[in-house]
Design an enzyme around this catalytic site. Sequence first.
Site, PDB file in Angstrom:
ATOM      1  N   ASP A  55      59.532  81.635  51.533  1.00 19.66           N
ATOM      2  CA  ASP A  55      59.837  80.353  52.182  1.00 19.66           C
ATOM      3  C   ASP A  55      58.586  79.773  52.828  1.00 19.66           C
ATOM      4  O   ASP A  55      58.297  78.579  52.709  1.00 19.66           O
ATOM      5  CB  ASP A  55      60.938  80.571  53.221  1.00 19.66           C
ATOM      6  CG  ASP A  55      61.202  79.328  54.048  1.00 19.66           C
ATOM      7  OD1 ASP A  55      61.800  78.374  53.515  1.00 19.66           O
ATOM      8  OD2 ASP A  55      60.803  79.306  55.236  1.00 19.66           O
ATOM      9  N   GLU A 127      62.759  81.967  46.104  1.00 13.68           N
ATOM     10  CA  GLU A 127      61.845  82.136  47.238  1.00 13.68           C
ATOM     11  C   GLU A 127      61.295  83.559  47.286  1.00 13.68           C
ATOM     12  O   GLU A 127      60.105  83.765  47.569  1.00 13.68           O
ATOM     13  CB  GLU A 127      62.565  81.819  48.554  1.00 13.68           C
ATOM     14  CG  GLU A 127      62.739  80.345  48.815  1.00 13.68           C
ATOM     15  CD  GLU A 127      63.338  80.057  50.170  1.00 13.68           C
ATOM     16  OE1 GLU A 127      62.936  79.043  50.788  1.00 13.68           O
ATOM     17  OE2 GLU A 127      64.217  80.824  50.624  1.00 13.68           O
TER      18      GLU A 127
END
Length: 235
Positions: A55, A127
């Site tokens: 992220d 992610e």
Amino acid sequence: MKSARTPAAAQQERANLLGEVLGHRFAEPQLLEEALTHSSHTGRRSYERLEVLGDRVLGLVVSEMLLKRFPDEAEGTLAIRFAALVSGESLASVAMDIDLGSHIAASPGEAEAGVRDNPSILADVCEAVIGALYLDGGLEAARDFIEPHWRALLEADPRPRQDPKTALQEWAQARGAALPAYREVARSGPPHAPVFTVEVAVEGQAPERGEGRSKRVAEREAAERLLKRLGAERA
């Protein structure tokens, strides 16, 4: 007689196969294996830890892309673009483009329930894969994967998109109506992966519902559906 492959050899083979799509040959294939493992799969660490790292890496690379692509754009507009590009919707879109779901390791029950096609899970795993790329090959390896896929997303919709909850609020205010009201009406699924159903109501209009792996996502979907029904264009 042909000798059986060792677990390490099988792991490397899987990493090489997906690595071709990711544009990176993994020196530590166990990182990619972890990134592709759902929490329901026993005996292996799941993707959650790498997801946190991915992220941050995605955010850094996308921020850099936006600053270069729009050198004269104001902070607020850049923030709107950034939020859209790092959203679960964008991540899931990239994951589907590269068929990431077919590589996810999950329990038979979760696989049967469709975990490999779940947009929220696909976004999280995407992610995690970015996190694995970063740990194995540094920022350049992550950037080499992120830039072409997210550039395609940016060029496909070059206008800065407004958050649907903000757009619905502005629609209501422009008509002198009270602010939209959101309420959770249902929650389903296992405790570790709940699905929320949220209803949004605007004065004088029939409500709409949205679903998501978090209340925030469900609220956004409900707002989006109501905006579409009202025929309101988003900025």
